[in-house]
Scaffold this motif. Structure first.
Motif, PDB file in Angstrom:
ATOM      1  N   CYS A  27     -27.280   8.720 -10.376  1.00 55.98           N
ATOM      2  CA  CYS A  27     -25.826   9.418 -10.707  1.00 55.98           C
ATOM      3  C   CYS A  27     -25.400  10.666  -9.726  1.00 55.98           C
ATOM      4  O   CYS A  27     -25.200  11.698 -10.280  1.00 55.98           O
ATOM      5  CB  CYS A  27     -25.636   9.723 -12.181  1.00 55.98           C
ATOM      6  N   GLU A  28     -25.786  10.446  -8.333  1.00 50.20           N
ATOM      7  CA  GLU A  28     -25.427  11.610  -7.494  1.00 50.20           C
ATOM      8  C   GLU A  28     -25.219  10.816  -6.293  1.00 50.20           C
ATOM      9  O   GLU A  28     -25.383   9.737  -5.988  1.00 50.20           O
ATOM     10  CB  GLU A  28     -26.886  12.329  -7.232  1.00 50.20           C
ATOM     11  N   GLY A  29     -24.400  11.757  -5.447  1.00 51.48           N
ATOM     12  CA  GLY A  29     -23.671  10.984  -4.187  1.00 51.48           C
ATOM     13  C   GLY A  29     -23.044   9.808  -4.396  1.00 51.48           C
ATOM     14  O   GLY A  29     -22.103   9.805  -4.969  1.00 51.48           O
ATOM     15  N   GLU A  30     -23.359   8.874  -3.527  1.00 49.21           N
ATOM     16  CA  GLU A  30     -22.332   7.668  -3.484  1.00 49.21           C
ATOM     17  C   GLU A  30     -22.526   6.695  -4.836  1.00 49.21           C
ATOM     18  O   GLU A  30     -21.620   6.190  -5.066  1.00 49.21           O
ATOM     19  CB  GLU A  30     -22.819   6.755  -2.096  1.00 49.21           C
ATOM     20  N   GLY A  31     -23.492   6.943  -5.430  1.00 48.72           N
ATOM     21  CA  GLY A  31     -23.643   6.249  -6.580  1.00 48.72           C
ATOM     22  C   GLY A  31     -22.948   6.739  -7.838  1.00 48.72           C
ATOM     23  O   GLY A  31     -22.691   5.769  -8.941  1.00 48.72           O
ATOM     24  N   VAL A  32     -22.141   7.868  -7.523  1.00 44.08           N
ATOM     25  CA  VAL A  32     -21.313   8.394  -8.665  1.00 44.08           C
ATOM     26  C   VAL A  32     -20.225   7.534  -9.071  1.00 44.08           C
ATOM     27  O   VAL A  32     -19.879   7.198 -10.099  1.00 44.08           O
ATOM     28  CB  VAL A  32     -20.852   9.775  -8.601  1.00 44.08           C
ATOM     29  N   ALA A  33     -19.479   6.803  -8.213  1.00 44.27           N
ATOM     30  CA  ALA A  33     -18.465   6.263  -8.001  1.00 44.27           C
ATOM     31  C   ALA A  33     -18.645   5.009  -9.075  1.00 44.27           C
ATOM     32  O   ALA A  33     -17.427   4.574  -9.745  1.00 44.27           O
ATOM     33  CB  ALA A  33     -17.536   5.783  -6.863  1.00 44.27           C
ATOM     34  N   ASN A  34     -19.501   4.435  -8.922  1.00 42.21           N
ATOM     35  CA  ASN A  34     -19.814   3.053  -9.784  1.00 42.21           C
ATOM     36  C   ASN A  34     -20.751   3.352 -10.805  1.00 42.21           C
ATOM     37  O   ASN A  34     -21.369   2.321 -11.380  1.00 42.21           O
ATOM     38  CB  ASN A  34     -20.229   1.944  -9.016  1.00 42.21           C
ATOM     39  N   PHE A  35     -20.995   4.488 -11.212  1.00 45.26           N
ATOM     40  CA  PHE A  35     -22.355   4.853 -12.115  1.00 45.26           C
ATOM     41  C   PHE A  35     -21.749   4.371 -13.555  1.00 45.26           C
ATOM     42  O   PHE A  35     -20.895   4.629 -13.979  1.00 45.26           O
ATOM     43  CB  PHE A  35     -22.431   6.311 -12.263  1.00 45.26           C
ATOM     44  N   LEU A 172     -18.798  13.450 -10.953  1.00 46.01           N
ATOM     45  CA  LEU A 172     -19.610  12.781 -12.236  1.00 46.01           C
ATOM     46  C   LEU A 172     -18.822  13.214 -13.397  1.00 46.01           C
ATOM     47  O   LEU A 172     -18.592  12.383 -14.362  1.00 46.01           O
ATOM     48  CB  LEU A 172     -20.797  13.260 -12.192  1.00 46.01           C
ATOM     49  N   GLU A 173     -18.082  14.112 -13.503  1.00 39.77           N
ATOM     50  CA  GLU A 173     -17.477  14.273 -14.839  1.00 39.77           C
ATOM     51  C   GLU A 173     -16.200  13.469 -15.426  1.00 39.77           C
ATOM     52  O   GLU A 173     -16.262  12.983 -16.114  1.00 39.77           O
ATOM     53  CB  GLU A 173     -16.893  15.877 -14.767  1.00 39.77           C
ATOM     54  N   ALA A 174     -15.475  12.948 -14.313  1.00 42.98           N
ATOM     55  CA  ALA A 174     -14.530  12.163 -14.440  1.00 42.98           C
ATOM     56  C   ALA A 174     -15.152  10.622 -14.624  1.00 42.98           C
ATOM     57  O   ALA A 174     -14.818  10.012 -15.662  1.00 42.98           O
ATOM     58  CB  ALA A 174     -13.761  11.982 -13.121  1.00 42.98           C
ATOM     59  N   ARG A 175     -16.236  10.489 -14.135  1.00 42.05           N
ATOM     60  CA  ARG A 175     -17.144   9.159 -14.244  1.00 42.05           C
ATOM     61  C   ARG A 175     -17.563   9.040 -15.998  1.00 42.05           C
ATOM     62  O   ARG A 175     -17.421   8.170 -16.473  1.00 42.05           O
ATOM     63  CB  ARG A 175     -18.129   8.866 -13.187  1.00 42.05           C
TER      64      ARG A 175
END
Length: 281
Positions: A27-35, A172-175
């Motif tokens: 859950c950091e970097g590019e992985g956040v959007a689809n976490f 990450l807050e939004a996700r």
């Protein structure tokens, strides 16, 4: 129905620390959007599966069939066996009336036997639908558990990111908010699925008893009308027995129709609430 059909997931167990640790790195970097997207999609699919199963059966057709069956039985009045009095009775007789009454009963009994068979099919179909709802319940339970692990990992990651000076929110807050909303919807869906299963179980019990009542009435009248053997018997039917059996069946049909109306309202409420939970997802 499965043994747990009347229970739902209460306090979910704490996420597996090893699972949270593995997700923390994702859950950091590019992985956040689809976490957590796989878990989120599984939860949405589970709610959709439950909604599809809940909508798979409409009690309106069953109620209409029972209403028609009731009308048939209502027309079979034992008083019709009694000859008329006075001049009208000169060309009337018990034998003729019994013959006509038997013919009318045979036609009604054949149609009501079909009605009883249709009720049996409806009960069997409910078993399959309950299985589909059970699958959806299990999938949602597992999705909630996996979402909990993702949310715990996200919360842990966010503790290391103090608010930005310009007030910008960490992606990450939004996700995390999206996953949390999905988890809440999935968790609320679990008791609704049980409610739908319970309503189906009640409906099946009522219809099974009604089908048995139709068969019992048919057999009782067959015997009372002298038609239980291979050849019709010359008897004088017991009008009191016929009336008692008829009234018992009419009362059972009335109870069943009232229960179907009540249970149909409960199921419609469950469907509406499941649809409302799924809509924003």
């Amino acid at each position: 129905m499965a043994d747990g059909a009347y229970r739902w997931l209460g306090n979910a167990p704490a996420p597996d620390p090893a699972r949270v640790e593995a997700l923390h790195a994702a859950c950091e970097g590019e992985g956040v959007a689809n976490f957590g997207e796989t878990s989120r999609a599984a939860a949405v699919e589970g709610i959709d599966r439950a909604l599809t199963a809940a909508r798979a059966d409409d009690l309106t057709g069953v109620a209409d069939g029972l209403t028609r069956a009731r009308a048939l039985i209502e027309e079979l009045k034992p008083q019709a066996l009694e000859p008329r009095h006075g001049l009208a009775g000169l060309f009337d007789s018990r034998g003729k009336r019994l013959k006509r009454f038997r013919e009318t009963w045979r036609d009604a009994a054949a149609r009501l036997t079909d009605s009883a068979a249709a009720l049996t099919e409806r009960v069997e179909a409910a078993g399959g639908r309950s299985g589909a709802l059970e699958t959806a319940w299990s999938e949602l339970r597992d999705a909630v558990a996996d979402l909990d692990a993702h949310l715990a990992a996200a919360a842990r990651r966010l503790t290391g990111h103090p608010p930005a000076e310009d007030g910008a929110v960490h992606p990450l807050e939004a996700r995390k908010a999206a996953l949390d909303a999905c988890r809440a919807a999935a968790l609320q869906s679990l008791p609704l699925i049980r409610g739908c299963q319970n309503a189906d179980a009640r409906t099946s019990e009522s219809l099974r008893a009604c089908g048995e009542g139709l068969v019992a009435w048919r057999d009782d009248w067959r015997d009372a009308l002298g038609l239980a053997g291979k050849r019709p018997r010359r008897i004088r039917p017991d009008a009191e027995r016929l009336a008692r059996s008829r009234d018992q069946l009419l009362a059972r049909l009335d109870r069943t129709l009232a229960e179907l109306k009540s249970l149909g309202s409960r199921r419609n409420d469950v469907e509406g609430r499941l649809a409302a939970l799924k809509s924003p997802l």
